[in-house]
Motif scaffolding. Structure first.
Motif, mmCIF file in Angstrom:
data_model
loop_
_atom_site.group_PDB
_atom_site.id
_atom_site.type_symbol
_atom_site.label_atom_id
_atom_site.label_comp_id
_atom_site.label_asym_id
_atom_site.label_seq_id
_atom_site.Cartn_x
_atom_site.Cartn_y
_atom_site.Cartn_z
ATOM 1 N N ALA A 1 2.642 5.079 9.267
ATOM 2 C CA ALA A 1 3.358 5.625 8.112
ATOM 3 C C ALA A 1 4.867 5.541 8.291
ATOM 4 N N SER A 2 5.343 5.555 9.537
ATOM 5 C CA SER A 2 6.787 5.523 9.808
ATOM 6 C C SER A 2 7.328 4.112 10.006
ATOM 7 N N SER A 3 6.452 3.124 10.087
ATOM 8 C CA SER A 3 6.867 1.752 10.355
ATOM 9 C C SER A 3 7.538 1.132 9.127
ATOM 10 N N ARG A 4 8.753 0.640 9.300
ATOM 11 C CA ARG A 4 9.441 -0.034 8.198
ATOM 12 C C ARG A 4 8.762 -1.351 7.847
ATOM 13 N N TRP A 5 8.240 -2.036 8.876
ATOM 14 C CA TRP A 5 7.558 -3.306 8.629
ATOM 15 C C TRP A 5 6.320 -3.085 7.765
ATOM 16 N N VAL A 6 5.541 -2.069 8.097
ATOM 17 C CA VAL A 6 4.344 -1.748 7.309
ATOM 18 C C VAL A 6 4.743 -1.324 5.904
ATOM 19 N N ASP A 7 5.790 -0.504 5.801
ATOM 20 C CA ASP A 7 6.237 -0.020 4.491
ATOM 21 C C ASP A 7 6.674 -1.179 3.603
ATOM 22 N N ARG A 8 7.439 -2.117 4.170
ATOM 23 C CA ARG A 8 7.932 -3.241 3.384
ATOM 24 C C ARG A 8 6.796 -4.127 2.889
ATOM 25 N N HIS A 9 5.868 -4.483 3.782
ATOM 26 C CA HIS A 9 4.783 -5.381 3.399
ATOM 27 C C HIS A 9 3.734 -4.681 2.524
ATOM 28 N N SER B 1 15.242 5.711 -7.263
ATOM 29 C CA SER B 1 15.456 5.057 -5.987
ATOM 30 C C SER B 1 14.214 5.227 -5.122
ATOM 31 N N LYS B 2 14.104 4.398 -4.094
ATOM 32 C CA LYS B 2 12.914 4.429 -3.251
ATOM 33 C C LYS B 2 12.781 5.748 -2.514
ATOM 34 N N GLU B 3 13.889 6.275 -2.004
ATOM 35 C CA GLU B 3 13.833 7.531 -1.265
ATOM 36 C C GLU B 3 13.440 8.686 -2.183
ATOM 37 N N THR B 4 14.009 8.728 -3.381
ATOM 38 C CA THR B 4 13.662 9.779 -4.334
ATOM 39 C C THR B 4 12.205 9.663 -4.757
ATOM 40 N N SER B 5 11.749 8.431 -4.989
ATOM 41 C CA SER B 5 10.351 8.215 -5.384
ATOM 42 C C SER B 5 9.403 8.690 -4.298
ATOM 43 N N ARG B 6 9.713 8.369 -3.038
ATOM 44 C CA ARG B 6 8.854 8.787 -1.933
ATOM 45 C C ARG B 6 8.812 10.309 -1.822
ATOM 46 N N PHE B 7 9.974 10.943 -1.962
ATOM 47 C CA PHE B 7 10.040 12.402 -1.846
ATOM 48 C C PHE B 7 9.240 13.076 -2.954
ATOM 49 N N GLN B 8 9.410 12.608 -4.188
ATOM 50 C CA GLN B 8 8.706 13.217 -5.315
ATOM 51 C C GLN B 8 7.206 12.979 -5.237
ATOM 52 N N ALA B 9 6.803 11.804 -4.784
ATOM 53 C CA ALA B 9 5.377 11.500 -4.658
ATOM 54 C C ALA B 9 4.714 12.418 -3.628
ATOM 55 N N ILE C 1 -9.939 8.939 7.764
ATOM 56 C CA ILE C 1 -10.075 8.094 6.564
ATOM 57 C C ILE C 1 -9.460 8.787 5.357
ATOM 58 N N VAL C 2 -9.717 10.103 5.224
ATOM 59 C CA VAL C 2 -9.139 10.871 4.109
ATOM 60 C C VAL C 2 -7.620 10.842 4.176
ATOM 61 N N LEU C 3 -7.058 11.017 5.367
ATOM 62 C CA LEU C 3 -5.601 10.990 5.528
ATOM 63 C C LEU C 3 -5.031 9.609 5.240
ATOM 64 N N THR C 4 -5.749 8.566 5.661
ATOM 65 C CA THR C 4 -5.300 7.197 5.388
ATOM 66 C C THR C 4 -5.261 6.933 3.884
ATOM 67 N N ILE C 5 -6.303 7.359 3.185
ATOM 68 C CA ILE C 5 -6.349 7.189 1.728
ATOM 69 C C ILE C 5 -5.226 7.980 1.065
ATOM 70 N N SER C 6 -4.948 9.177 1.584
ATOM 71 C CA SER C 6 -3.875 9.999 1.027
ATOM 72 C C SER C 6 -2.522 9.307 1.168
ATOM 73 N N ILE C 7 -2.279 8.732 2.351
ATOM 74 C CA ILE C 7 -1.026 7.998 2.571
ATOM 75 C C ILE C 7 -0.918 6.810 1.625
ATOM 76 N N LEU C 8 -2.026 6.097 1.446
ATOM 77 C CA LEU C 8 -2.037 4.940 0.554
ATOM 78 C C LEU C 8 -1.757 5.358 -0.890
ATOM 79 N N ILE C 9 -2.330 6.486 -1.315
ATOM 80 C CA ILE C 9 -2.109 6.967 -2.681
ATOM 81 C C ILE C 9 -0.639 7.288 -2.909
ATOM 82 N N THR C 10 -0.008 7.960 -1.948
ATOM 83 C CA THR C 10 1.411 8.289 -2.116
ATOM 84 C C THR C 10 2.280 7.032 -2.088
ATOM 85 N N ARG C 11 1.877 6.011 -1.324
ATOM 86 C CA ARG C 11 2.630 4.755 -1.309
ATOM 87 C C ARG C 11 2.540 4.064 -2.671
#
Length: 260
Positions: free
Chosen positions: A114-122, A31-39, A9-19
């Motif tokens: 976390a690696s799914s493009r479909w999940v990332d897009r939606h 850009s999206k890639e730069t934003s993801r890297f910096q986050a 649950i902690v890891l899931t919340i962490s992923i959501l926070i960075t998203r």
């Protein structure tokens, strides 16, 4: 098992926070890639020193986002480590082997999501709408001066050697036919071109400032120099042509309603 569930649950919340932070940084023009890297860098406390990092910390809005990530990241990492220790030292039901298998399966599931493009897009779309409707966070900075609205925005894009736009002149790219304008180009050596001409060539490792629809900018950022990239370019031109025709029709209808 309770400790393992808590860890997941902690890891899931962490992923959501960075998203969420990624979407917020994207709204400031990165850009999206730069934003993801910096986050992710700020949340984990890695602290890479790059040109992008310098651009982020010099921007007050981006700096505020990263400071919040650092605070949340410290708490999240400490909690995750403590929970992981409890997973294997606390007596409870189930053998250590069962706990390890359950933990590995849970981590693999999170990694797949976390690696799914479909999940990332939606998920990004959902976060975007939620931030717009339920928060007072002010994304617009330069955008407010340009009266951006709808899905139009300004974004930075770092050119990679394999990108479709690399080593091409602006006149050959025909980005305007896709509804994309190049506002400026920063060379790798720091030189900035504020008014790029048609004959200006884009080189690998340039940072270009673009204006256009979010979907078009994202498509361009992912486009590679192959036949598929050319097909995507043609599709973008046709889409922009259709949008322009619809805008002309709406403008004509609006003008007709104003006539006495």
């Amino acid at each position: 098992m309770a400790a393992i569930l808590t860890l997941l649950i902690v890891l899931t919340i962490s992923i959501l926070i960075t998203r969420i932070a990624t979407v917020m940084l994207t709204h400031t023009g990165l850009s999206k890639e730069t934003s993801r890297f910096q986050a992710r860098s700020a949340f984990t406390g890695v602290g890479f020193t790059t040109k992008e990092s310098e651009r982020v910390v010099s921007h007050p809005l981006r700096r505020k986002i990263l400071m919040s990530l650092m605070l949340l990241g410290n708490a999240g990492i400490v909690t995750a480590v403590a929970t992981l220790i409890l997973t294997f030292v606390k007596n409870g039901s189930g053998s250590i082997t069962v706990r390890i298998v359950f933990l590995i399966l849970g981590l693999m599931g999170l990694l797949a999501l976390a690696s799914s493009r479909w999940v990332d897009r939606h998920l990004s779309s959902l976060i975007d709408r939620a931030l717009t409707h339920y928060t007072n966070f002010e994304f617009r900075d330069v955008a407010s001066l340009l009266h951006l609205s709808g899905e139009y925005r300004i974004s930075e894009m770092q050119v990679q050697p394999e990108d479709w736009i690399a080593n091409k002149k602006l006149e050959d790219l025909e980005l305007r036919e896709e509804g994309i304008m190049v506002l400026g180009i920063e060379r790798e050596d720091g030189m900035y071109l504020g008014t790029p001409q048609k004959s200006t060539e884009i080189y690998p490792h340039d940072t270009i400032i673009l204006y256009g629809r979010a979907s078009s900018l994202e498509s361009l950022d992912k486009r590679r120099d192959d036949i598929q990239g050319y097909i995507q370019h043609r599709a973008g031109m046709l889409e922009q042509e259709q949008i322009s025709e619809e805008e002309v029709e709406r403008d004509a209808e609006a003008a007709a309603t104003k006539e006495p």
